[in-house]
Design an enzyme around this catalytic site. Sequence first.
Site, PDB file in Angstrom:
ATOM      1  N   HIS A 155      12.314  -2.864  -1.583  1.00 39.16           N
ATOM      2  CA  HIS A 155      11.187  -3.707  -2.017  1.00 39.16           C
ATOM      3  C   HIS A 155      11.552  -4.497  -3.265  1.00 39.16           C
ATOM      4  CE1 HIS A 155       9.368  -0.166   0.057  1.00 39.16           C
ATOM      5  NE2 HIS A 155       8.807  -1.148   0.739  1.00 39.16           N
ATOM      6  N   ARG A 195       0.855  -1.202   0.000  1.00 40.84           N
ATOM      7  CA  ARG A 195       0.000   0.000   0.000  1.00 40.84           C
ATOM      8  C   ARG A 195       0.881   1.239   0.000  1.00 40.84           C
ATOM      9  NH1 ARG A 195       0.467   0.284   5.977  1.00 40.84           N
ATOM     10  NH2 ARG A 195       0.293   2.539   5.840  1.00 40.84           N
TER      11      ARG A 195
END
Length: 575
Positions: free
Chosen positions: A206, A199
């Site tokens: 990441h 989100r």
Amino acid sequence: MASQLIQPHGGELVDLMVDSATAEQLKADSRDLPSFTLQPRHLCDLELLLNGGFSPLRGFMGQADYDRVCSEMRLVDGTLWPMPITLDMDAKTAEEAQDAGRLALRDVEGVMLAVLTVSDVWRPDTMAEGEAVFASSDPDHPGVGHLMRSTAPVYVGGSVQGLQYPVHYDFTELRRTPAQLRAEFDAAGWSRVVAFQTRNPMHRAHVELTRRAAVEADANLLIHPVVGMTKPGDVDHYTRGRVYQHIIKRYPENSAMLAMLPLAMRMGGPREAVWHAIIRKNHGVSHFIVGRDHAGPGSDASGNPFYGPYDAQDMLQDYTDELGVTMVPFKMMVYVPDSDSYHPVDEVDEGTATLSISGTELRDRLASGDEIPEWFSYPEVVAELRRTHPQKSKQGFTVFFTGLSGSGKSTIANALMSKLLERGGRPVTLLDGDVVRTNLSSELGFSKEHRDINITRIGYVASEITKHGGIAICAPIAPYAEPRRRNREAISANGGYVLVHVSTPLEVCEERDRKGLYAKARAGIIKEFTGISDPYEEPIDADVVLPTVDQTPDEEAQIIIDHLEAEGYLDPMGD
Ligand code: PPS
């Protein structure tokens, strides 16, 4: 026509959309049916019900499913399902729905998206629901806050027939139903797919994490961000969508796919992680990444986290045999400057120097305009974030005054406006109590209900001004805490918000009585007069408190300017 099951790879998929002949029939029937306008969360839930993202659910939950989901994370038939999917509404519409047996579900423009065949109508104990599902009764938990503040009193359950999906005009090429994604995986020859839920904007950590997960699972990668509803204060999904489009280019060709999920998150931590895994299984993936603090709601007012950082991983582990999707657990990734590489924190030798930047620190760096290093993110991602998150001195903000009639709000607000206009830089709008009542709220009186509407209107206008980079100065009495809180929440999402309490004591206001209103109120000529015959809830969350008794309006306005400078909304030397 009954809903059908279609079965590509990856388990049974419910499809609640009806054929065109049935849709025509339902539309014709709808003339005699009561209607309900779906709220944003309902729309998200409906979309995933209709397209099978919530398989095996076939509608909004009835009471028996709801009770067992709350207490045991299972539907009545024993299927694992951790999150209540309920349709809350006002008692009148619920009663009409019960009488008619069916309810037309419409979007805000009145388009009928689905028909609900009513099975259950009941009044839930939302406090108990919060305890059962979120293990909390604290309204600072977004899931609990939604139950306490935004949930209507009656739940209506029943099966759903879909006529039309909720309409989207943004990122249409990235929105994929479970059936579409499964077909795309098949077409690409991807038999093993690991999904990444997020989100937040994605950065180097990441990308490193997801690449490692793909190698570990010997799978291709699905970047599957939530674009329905996330935690209040999150980066908006338009900005994130552009960020993900940059990020996807950082993976080797044909190894990763990007699709958006119209989910309304509840920030339910461990339970939510199980739910996410089931939803991803329905979208055809074989593996699911669960990192640190998955779907975490953050911390409570005293700074204690609602869940442990790896509680979600533990819970998924407990249900691993039933899920039909394999968890790929990950510890937090840290940057090791010596090797210019990222590693899970538990794989770094003790004593090795590591770096990381938290979400809060990133927000602070964006707000202050400080450097965001290349080891942390990619230049194109940082540029995208800076476009929508300019530094504080370039953002819009609202100064919201509250205080008794005659406390001096208007005078100080006018002084503040002049000082801000003298500095220049941003447009300034003054929404003074009397001016608003003439131009925006002329039909309203002074009942609690009308005052709340008035304050909500002011908040709406101020939040639009703030969003567009201007300065809104509001100066109503605003006697009630709850509408003030709602305004703070809405305006803060768009820029700065400063609550100024002009705390002149009632005796002083009454003695001044410039408009002669206190005398009339004492005589009973004016009813519901704040401080005399109507309440004033003193703010406990004021950013600035002005005593006003010993200071001039000029000095008071300067205190606010000083505060705005200290907070970074104004450059110390002027804009
Ligand atoms: S509220 O409660 O925030 O919606 O009130 P607001 O819009 O600021 O309006 C306050 C001004 O209206 C005048 N007025 C009253 N105030 C309080 N109670 C009652 N019953 C009332 N009736 C009229 C009053 O002049 C307020 O102006 P200020 O500038 O605050 O003195």
